[in-house]
Scaffold this motif. Structure first.
Motif, mmCIF file in Angstrom:
data_model
loop_
_atom_site.group_PDB
_atom_site.id
_atom_site.type_symbol
_atom_site.label_atom_id
_atom_site.label_comp_id
_atom_site.label_asym_id
_atom_site.label_seq_id
_atom_site.Cartn_x
_atom_site.Cartn_y
_atom_site.Cartn_z
ATOM 1 N N ALA A 67 -23.443 -3.182 -3.871
ATOM 2 C CA ALA A 67 -23.043 -2.699 -2.546
ATOM 3 C C ALA A 67 -24.006 -3.219 -1.481
ATOM 4 O O ALA A 67 -25.225 -3.146 -1.653
ATOM 5 N N ASP A 68 -23.451 -3.731 -0.391
ATOM 6 C CA ASP A 68 -24.295 -4.193 0.722
ATOM 7 C C ASP A 68 -24.703 -3.036 1.610
ATOM 8 O O ASP A 68 -25.756 -3.069 2.229
ATOM 9 N N ALA A 69 -23.850 -2.032 1.707
ATOM 10 C CA ALA A 69 -24.193 -0.826 2.465
ATOM 11 C C ALA A 69 -23.484 0.345 1.815
ATOM 12 O O ALA A 69 -22.500 0.168 1.080
ATOM 13 N N ILE A 70 -24.007 1.539 2.085
ATOM 14 C CA ILE A 70 -23.489 2.728 1.417
ATOM 15 C C ILE A 70 -23.262 3.844 2.434
ATOM 16 O O ILE A 70 -24.147 4.148 3.239
ATOM 17 N N LEU A 71 -22.077 4.412 2.414
ATOM 18 C CA LEU A 71 -21.854 5.646 3.168
ATOM 19 C C LEU A 71 -22.346 6.780 2.294
ATOM 20 O O LEU A 71 -21.902 6.918 1.147
ATOM 21 N N SER A 72 -23.243 7.580 2.856
ATOM 22 C CA SER A 72 -23.749 8.702 2.071
ATOM 23 C C SER A 72 -24.077 9.865 2.997
ATOM 24 O O SER A 72 -24.666 9.664 4.060
ATOM 25 N N TYR A 73 -23.719 11.076 2.553
ATOM 26 C CA TYR A 73 -24.056 12.267 3.334
ATOM 27 C C TYR A 73 -25.563 12.482 3.368
ATOM 28 O O TYR A 73 -26.063 13.211 4.219
ATOM 29 N N ALA A 74 -26.269 11.825 2.453
ATOM 30 C CA ALA A 74 -27.725 11.964 2.405
ATOM 31 C C ALA A 74 -28.423 10.876 3.218
ATOM 32 O O ALA A 74 -29.654 10.789 3.211
ATOM 33 N N ALA A 75 -27.663 10.037 3.921
ATOM 34 C CA ALA A 75 -28.245 8.858 4.591
ATOM 35 C C ALA A 75 -29.447 9.210 5.467
ATOM 36 O O ALA A 75 -30.519 8.619 5.346
ATOM 37 N N LYS A 76 -29.269 10.199 6.347
ATOM 38 C CA LYS A 76 -30.335 10.551 7.290
ATOM 39 C C LYS A 76 -31.606 10.967 6.551
ATOM 40 O O LYS A 76 -32.702 10.462 6.830
ATOM 41 N N ASP A 77 -31.454 11.858 5.596
ATOM 42 C CA ASP A 77 -32.622 12.376 4.867
ATOM 43 C C ASP A 77 -33.304 11.294 4.049
ATOM 44 O O ASP A 77 -34.534 11.197 4.009
#
Ligand code: PBG
Length: 332
Positions: free
Chosen positions: A314-324
């Motif tokens: 994956a080149d980028a990932i959507l994640s709900y944990a991104a900010k943390d």
């Protein structure tokens, strides 16, 4: 392939002696630039409200969403994916509100882009937040009608592009929608809008908490999305989907969910060599987060899961944990 010298000439542990050596030879590094933060924005609402099925994730009224985006940016994240939580009274069988000029999401997008012009804003293209049955398209005799749905998705896309979205992300899995949307964007002079196609989106049970978050689960009831989302055991079909979406004009393709589908990410990246994103979906997030909160798993499992998704291709990932996670890696 190099010929290998056996032990004791080769000792792989030489390169694991300490953190600095380990860092020097590490093959996969996750940075803030690899992460995209999804955010739920709720219509006709002020403040923020907890989502029971997603620890530490909230539905934000627009003003609070703006504050949250500021925090996201200061954590080092440059991209967000916005999902609307639509007033129940505005939902109908056709998802009409999705194409209503000046609907809530277009106003929200305008406000966000006014305040943060630099942020890369990804807008979801699909009807499920707007339909009273919770499906991603228009129903005819209980079946989601492909071609009728595409017509609406086309108008929805124009509305979102006009509001200022940088990336449109059709998550609906209708056949042929990428081509139709791409042609329309070209015709209407939105030539630089990026299409991020949810190309390999599986009919997964890991979306449960998201449906709770946007309140589409009660509408969907026992009904399933199996007539448009992919069957979980299929891999060749994912490659077929991606090939079509590229030919229709997708700039980036996405695999969803991520962690149980690492083989799909890997195959797509190896075969097509185009930007490939992965979505660590709500169920994946909640599963890890809850176990961390209980003390059953060390909190480093979240970072581990994201590094593994990147390693898979994956080149980028959507994640709900991104900010943390972004904060965590930048403070290390
Ligand atoms: C719907 C959509 C879904 C998600 C993103 N867009 C749910 C679904 O297909 O039912 C799921 C995201 C997640 O679980 O985090 N178009």
């Amino acid at each position: 392939m190099a010929s290998y010298r056996k032990y004791p000439n080769t000792r792989l542990r030489r390169l694991r002696q300490n953190k600095h050596i380990i860092d020097l030879v590490s093959e996969t590094k996750l940075t803030s630039h690899d992460l995209i933060q999804p955010i739920f924005v709720k219509e006709n609402f002020e403040g923020e409200e907890k989502i029971d099925s997603m620890p530490n994730i909230f539905r934000f009224g627009i003003e609070n969403a703006l504050k949250e985006i500021e925090t996201i940016i200061s954590a080092g994240i440059n991209s967000i994916a916005v999902f609307p939580v639509v007033e129940p009274a505005k939902k109908d069988t056709k998802g009409s509100e999705a194409v209503n000029k000046n609907n809530f999401i277009s106003i929200a997008i305008k406000k966000i882009k006014e305040e943060f012009p630099e942020i890369i804003l990804i807008a979801d293209v699909a009807l499920d937040p707007y339909t009273d049955h919770g499906h991603d398209g228009i129903l005819k005799n209980d079946i989601v009608e492909n071609d009728e749905t595409i017509k609406v998705l086309k108008d929805q896309s124009l509305l979102l592009a006009d509001a200022g979205a940088d990336i449109l992300a059709p998550s609906d899995m209708m056949d042929g929608r990428i081509g139709v949307i791409r042609d329309t964007l070209e015709d209407e002079d939105f030539k630089n809008i990026i299409l991020l196609s949810y190309a390999a989106k599986y009919n997964s049970k890991f979306y449960g908490p998201f449906r709770e978050a946007v309140k589409s689960s009660s509408s969907l009831g026992k009904s399933s999305k199996s007539s448009y989302q992919m069957s979980i055991g299929n891999k060749d079909e994912a490659l077929h989907e991606v090939a079509l979406d590229i030919s229709e004009g997708a700039d980036i393709v996405m695999v969803k969910p991520a962690m149980p589908y690492l083989d799909i990410i890997c195959s797509i990246k190896n075969k097509f060599n185009i930007p490939t994103f992965a979505y660590q979906v709500s169920g994946e997030y909640s599963m890890l987060k809850l176990a961390i909160e209980q003390g059953w798993l060390n909190d480093e499992v979240m970072l581990e899961s994201l590094i593994c998704i990147k390693r898979a291709g994956a080149d980028a990932i959507l994640s709900y944990a991104a900010k943390d996670i972004s904060k965590e890696i930048n403070n290390k």
